[in-house]
Write a protein that holds these residues in place. Structure first.
Motif, mmCIF file in Angstrom:
data_model
loop_
_atom_site.group_PDB
_atom_site.id
_atom_site.type_symbol
_atom_site.label_atom_id
_atom_site.label_comp_id
_atom_site.label_asym_id
_atom_site.label_seq_id
_atom_site.Cartn_x
_atom_site.Cartn_y
_atom_site.Cartn_z
ATOM 1 N N ASN A 76 -7.246 -3.744 3.237
ATOM 2 C CA ASN A 76 -5.879 -3.850 2.304
ATOM 3 C C ASN A 76 -5.610 -3.598 0.982
ATOM 4 O O ASN A 76 -4.530 -3.696 0.626
ATOM 5 C CB ASN A 76 -6.979 -5.390 1.482
ATOM 6 N N SER A 77 -5.506 -1.726 1.303
ATOM 7 C CA SER A 77 -5.401 -1.531 -0.070
ATOM 8 C C SER A 77 -3.913 -0.310 0.174
ATOM 9 O O SER A 77 -3.092 -0.532 -0.667
ATOM 10 C CB SER A 77 -6.295 -0.558 -0.947
ATOM 11 N N ARG A 78 -4.132 -0.536 1.429
ATOM 12 C CA ARG A 78 -2.481 -0.208 2.295
ATOM 13 C C ARG A 78 -1.559 -0.658 2.222
ATOM 14 O O ARG A 78 -1.079 -2.348 2.599
ATOM 15 C CB ARG A 78 -2.381 0.291 3.460
ATOM 16 N N ASP A 79 -0.587 -0.054 1.976
ATOM 17 C CA ASP A 79 1.217 -0.986 1.328
ATOM 18 C C ASP A 79 1.541 -1.783 3.358
ATOM 19 O O ASP A 79 2.285 -1.127 4.159
ATOM 20 C CB ASP A 79 2.406 -0.464 0.972
ATOM 21 N N LYS A 80 1.368 -2.819 3.791
ATOM 22 C CA LYS A 80 1.797 -3.026 5.195
ATOM 23 C C LYS A 80 3.298 -3.010 4.803
ATOM 24 O O LYS A 80 3.901 -3.711 5.787
ATOM 25 C CB LYS A 80 0.893 -4.673 5.304
ATOM 26 N N SER A 81 4.293 -3.426 3.778
ATOM 27 C CA SER A 81 5.137 -3.171 3.557
ATOM 28 C C SER A 81 6.312 -2.422 4.485
ATOM 29 O O SER A 81 7.376 -2.484 4.616
ATOM 30 C CB SER A 81 5.819 -4.664 2.940
ATOM 31 N N ILE A 82 5.597 -1.154 4.990
ATOM 32 C CA ILE A 82 5.881 0.009 5.103
ATOM 33 C C ILE A 82 4.902 0.764 5.789
ATOM 34 O O ILE A 82 3.939 1.089 6.148
ATOM 35 C CB ILE A 82 6.005 0.754 3.065
ATOM 36 N N VAL A 83 6.068 1.135 6.888
ATOM 37 C CA VAL A 83 5.912 1.359 7.760
ATOM 38 C C VAL A 83 5.888 2.560 8.569
ATOM 39 O O VAL A 83 7.490 3.405 8.112
ATOM 40 C CB VAL A 83 6.189 0.477 9.710
ATOM 41 N N CYS A 84 5.495 4.238 8.769
ATOM 42 C CA CYS A 84 6.431 5.310 9.305
ATOM 43 C C CYS A 84 6.085 4.937 10.736
ATOM 44 O O CYS A 84 4.282 4.813 11.454
ATOM 45 C CB CYS A 84 4.909 6.333 8.723
ATOM 46 N N VAL A 85 6.703 5.208 11.456
ATOM 47 C CA VAL A 85 6.912 5.287 12.856
ATOM 48 C C VAL A 85 6.841 6.490 13.706
ATOM 49 O O VAL A 85 7.653 7.912 12.807
ATOM 50 C CB VAL A 85 8.379 4.333 13.264
#
Length: 201
Positions: A76-85
Protein backbone atom coordinates in the motif's frame (compact mmCIF):
# COMPACT_ATOMS: atom_id res chain seq x y z
CA UNK A 1 34.79 -34.34 -24.44
CA UNK A 2 34.84 -37.89 -23.03
CA UNK A 3 33.24 -38.45 -19.63
CA UNK A 4 33.87 -41.36 -17.25
CA UNK A 5 30.17 -41.65 -16.44
CA UNK A 6 26.90 -41.29 -18.32
CA UNK A 7 25.43 -39.51 -15.29
CA UNK A 8 28.20 -36.94 -15.34
CA UNK A 9 27.67 -36.40 -19.05
CA UNK A 10 23.93 -35.87 -18.56
CA UNK A 11 24.55 -33.40 -15.74
CA UNK A 12 27.11 -31.50 -17.83
CA UNK A 13 24.69 -31.31 -20.76
CA UNK A 14 21.93 -30.06 -18.44
CA UNK A 15 24.11 -27.29 -17.01
CA UNK A 16 25.45 -26.41 -20.49
CA UNK A 17 21.89 -25.83 -21.71
CA UNK A 18 21.72 -22.76 -19.45
CA UNK A 19 22.59 -19.38 -21.03
CA UNK A 20 26.19 -18.28 -20.58
CA UNK A 21 27.44 -21.68 -19.42
CA UNK A 22 29.81 -23.64 -21.64
CA UNK A 23 30.89 -27.25 -21.36
CA UNK A 24 33.93 -26.49 -19.19
CA UNK A 25 31.92 -24.46 -16.69
CA UNK A 26 29.20 -27.11 -16.74
CA UNK A 27 31.77 -29.80 -15.92
CA UNK A 28 33.18 -27.67 -13.10
CA UNK A 29 29.69 -27.25 -11.61
CA UNK A 30 28.96 -30.95 -11.94
CA UNK A 31 32.19 -31.97 -10.20
CA UNK A 32 31.56 -29.36 -7.51
CA UNK A 33 28.17 -30.93 -6.75
CA UNK A 34 29.79 -34.35 -6.50
CA UNK A 35 32.15 -33.06 -3.81
CA UNK A 36 29.40 -31.39 -1.79
CA UNK A 37 27.15 -33.08 0.72
CA UNK A 38 24.10 -34.83 -0.74
CA UNK A 39 21.92 -32.28 1.07
CA UNK A 40 23.27 -29.44 -1.07
CA UNK A 41 22.55 -31.27 -4.32
CA UNK A 42 19.05 -32.18 -3.16
CA UNK A 43 18.40 -28.58 -2.08
CA UNK A 44 19.39 -27.34 -5.55
CA UNK A 45 17.22 -29.95 -7.22
CA UNK A 46 14.26 -29.10 -4.99
CA UNK A 47 14.64 -25.36 -5.59
CA UNK A 48 14.64 -25.81 -9.37
CA UNK A 49 11.68 -28.21 -9.28
CA UNK A 50 9.61 -25.90 -7.07
CA UNK A 51 10.50 -22.95 -9.27
CA UNK A 52 9.05 -24.65 -12.33
CA UNK A 53 6.08 -26.26 -10.60
CA UNK A 54 4.93 -23.51 -8.22
CA UNK A 55 5.89 -20.18 -9.74
CA UNK A 56 2.96 -17.79 -10.16
CA UNK A 57 2.46 -14.59 -12.11
CA UNK A 58 0.85 -11.56 -10.52
CA UNK A 59 -2.75 -11.09 -11.68
CA UNK A 60 -2.18 -7.32 -11.89
CA UNK A 61 1.30 -6.73 -13.31
CA UNK A 62 2.41 -10.18 -14.61
CA UNK A 63 5.52 -10.11 -12.42
CA UNK A 64 6.76 -13.39 -10.96
CA UNK A 65 5.16 -13.94 -7.57
CA UNK A 66 4.67 -16.42 -4.74
CA UNK A 67 1.01 -15.39 -4.45
CA UNK A 68 -1.81 -14.30 -6.75
CA UNK A 69 -0.81 -10.67 -6.18
CA UNK A 70 2.91 -9.85 -6.02
CA UNK A 71 4.47 -8.06 -3.07
CA UNK A 72 4.92 -4.82 -5.01
CA UNK A 73 1.28 -4.56 -6.12
CA UNK A 74 0.09 -5.55 -2.65
CA UNK A 75 2.26 -2.93 -0.96
CA UNK A 76 0.00 0.00 0.00
CA UNK A 77 2.97 2.34 0.28
CA UNK A 78 3.63 2.10 -3.47
CA UNK A 79 2.17 4.76 -5.75
CA UNK A 80 -0.42 2.88 -7.84
CA UNK A 81 -0.92 5.88 -10.15
CA UNK A 82 2.55 5.47 -11.71
CA UNK A 83 3.34 2.28 -13.63
CA UNK A 84 6.75 1.40 -15.04
CA UNK A 85 6.34 -0.79 -18.12
CA UNK A 86 9.21 -3.23 -18.61
CA UNK A 87 10.05 -6.16 -20.87
CA UNK A 88 10.71 -8.82 -18.24
CA UNK A 89 11.52 -9.71 -14.63
CA UNK A 90 15.19 -8.80 -14.97
CA UNK A 91 14.22 -5.20 -15.60
CA UNK A 92 12.05 -5.11 -12.46
CA UNK A 93 14.95 -6.45 -10.40
CA UNK A 94 17.38 -3.90 -11.89
CA UNK A 95 15.08 -0.95 -11.21
CA UNK A 96 14.20 -2.15 -7.71
CA UNK A 97 17.90 -2.35 -6.84
CA UNK A 98 18.16 1.41 -7.40
CA UNK A 99 15.65 1.91 -4.54
CA UNK A 100 14.39 5.09 -6.25
CA UNK A 101 11.16 4.02 -7.96
CA UNK A 102 8.12 3.95 -5.68
CA UNK A 103 5.42 3.12 -8.21
CA UNK A 104 4.31 -0.25 -9.57
CA UNK A 105 5.18 -2.25 -12.69
CA UNK A 106 3.71 -3.94 -15.72
CA UNK A 107 5.74 -6.79 -17.23
CA UNK A 108 5.11 -7.24 -20.96
CA UNK A 109 6.92 -10.55 -21.24
CA UNK A 110 9.21 -9.33 -24.02
CA UNK A 111 9.50 -6.66 -26.69
CA UNK A 112 7.91 -6.49 -30.13
CA UNK A 113 10.23 -8.15 -32.64
CA UNK A 114 8.58 -9.44 -35.84
CA UNK A 115 11.87 -10.92 -37.01
CA UNK A 116 11.91 -13.16 -33.93
CA UNK A 117 8.19 -13.90 -34.20
CA UNK A 118 7.28 -11.71 -31.22
CA UNK A 119 4.13 -9.85 -32.24
CA UNK A 120 1.99 -7.59 -29.99
CA UNK A 121 -0.58 -10.33 -29.40
CA UNK A 122 2.10 -12.46 -27.72
CA UNK A 123 2.82 -9.81 -25.09
CA UNK A 124 0.85 -8.62 -22.04
CA UNK A 125 -0.39 -5.52 -23.83
CA UNK A 126 -4.16 -6.02 -23.55
CA UNK A 127 -3.90 -6.31 -19.76
CA UNK A 128 -1.90 -3.05 -19.71
CA UNK A 129 -4.58 -1.27 -21.73
CA UNK A 130 -7.23 -2.68 -19.37
CA UNK A 131 -5.29 -1.32 -16.37
CA UNK A 132 -5.06 2.12 -17.95
CA UNK A 133 -8.78 2.09 -18.79
CA UNK A 134 -9.64 1.76 -15.10
CA UNK A 135 -8.68 5.42 -14.79
CA UNK A 136 -6.45 4.98 -11.74
CA UNK A 137 -3.17 5.30 -13.63
CA UNK A 138 -1.84 8.80 -14.26
CA UNK A 139 1.58 8.03 -15.74
CA UNK A 140 3.27 5.23 -17.65
CA UNK A 141 7.06 5.05 -17.76
CA UNK A 142 8.46 2.99 -20.63
CA UNK A 143 11.68 1.39 -19.40
CA UNK A 144 12.86 -0.48 -22.50
CA UNK A 145 16.30 -1.21 -23.87
CA UNK A 146 17.70 1.39 -26.26
CA UNK A 147 17.36 -0.72 -29.40
CA UNK A 148 14.98 -1.19 -32.33
CA UNK A 149 12.76 -3.59 -30.38
CA UNK A 150 12.47 -1.19 -27.45
CA UNK A 151 11.70 1.78 -29.69
CA UNK A 152 9.17 -0.24 -31.70
CA UNK A 153 7.39 -1.36 -28.55
CA UNK A 154 7.29 2.16 -27.12
CA UNK A 155 5.91 3.55 -30.39
CA UNK A 156 3.25 0.82 -30.64
CA UNK A 157 2.09 1.32 -27.05
CA UNK A 158 1.97 5.11 -27.38
CA UNK A 159 -0.35 4.70 -30.38
CA UNK A 160 -2.58 2.22 -28.54
CA UNK A 161 -2.89 4.35 -25.39
CA UNK A 162 -5.00 7.26 -26.56
CA UNK A 163 -6.19 8.68 -23.23
CA UNK A 164 -5.21 12.40 -23.42
CA UNK A 165 -4.98 12.67 -19.65
CA UNK A 166 -2.43 9.85 -19.41
CA UNK A 167 1.16 11.00 -19.11
CA UNK A 168 3.59 8.78 -21.00
CA UNK A 169 7.32 9.10 -20.42
CA UNK A 170 10.41 7.04 -21.13
CA UNK A 171 13.60 6.57 -19.16
CA UNK A 172 16.40 8.97 -20.09
CA UNK A 173 19.09 7.78 -22.45
CA UNK A 174 22.55 9.16 -22.87
CA UNK A 175 26.11 9.12 -21.60
CA UNK A 176 26.59 6.73 -18.70
CA UNK A 177 28.02 7.92 -15.40
CA UNK A 178 31.79 7.89 -15.68
CA UNK A 179 31.62 7.63 -19.46
CA UNK A 180 33.80 9.68 -21.79
CA UNK A 181 32.03 11.70 -24.51
CA UNK A 182 34.72 10.92 -27.09
CA UNK A 183 33.99 7.18 -26.80
CA UNK A 184 30.20 7.46 -27.02
CA UNK A 185 28.54 6.32 -30.23
CA UNK A 186 26.74 8.93 -32.34
CA UNK A 187 23.21 7.78 -31.46
CA UNK A 188 23.88 7.80 -27.71
CA UNK A 189 25.50 11.22 -27.92
CA UNK A 190 22.62 12.59 -30.01
CA UNK A 191 20.07 11.30 -27.49
CA UNK A 192 22.09 12.81 -24.66
CA UNK A 193 21.82 16.22 -26.28
CA UNK A 194 18.13 15.87 -27.17
CA UNK A 195 17.24 14.60 -23.69
CA UNK A 196 19.36 17.15 -21.85
CA UNK A 197 18.22 18.25 -18.39
CA UNK A 198 18.07 21.73 -16.94
CA UNK A 199 20.86 22.67 -14.56
CA UNK A 200 19.70 25.20 -12.00
CA UNK A 201 22.15 26.68 -9.51
Amino acid sequence: MIYPSRLIEEAVNAFASLPGIGKKTALRLTLHLLKKEAFDSHRLSKAVSELRDNVLYCAICNNVSDDKICGICANNSRDKSIVCVVADLRDVIAIEQTQTFKGTYHVLGGLISPIDGVTPDKLNIISLIDRVNTGHIQELIFAFSANIEGDTTAFYLSKKLTNPELKISTIARGISVGGEIEYADELTLARSILNRTSLKI
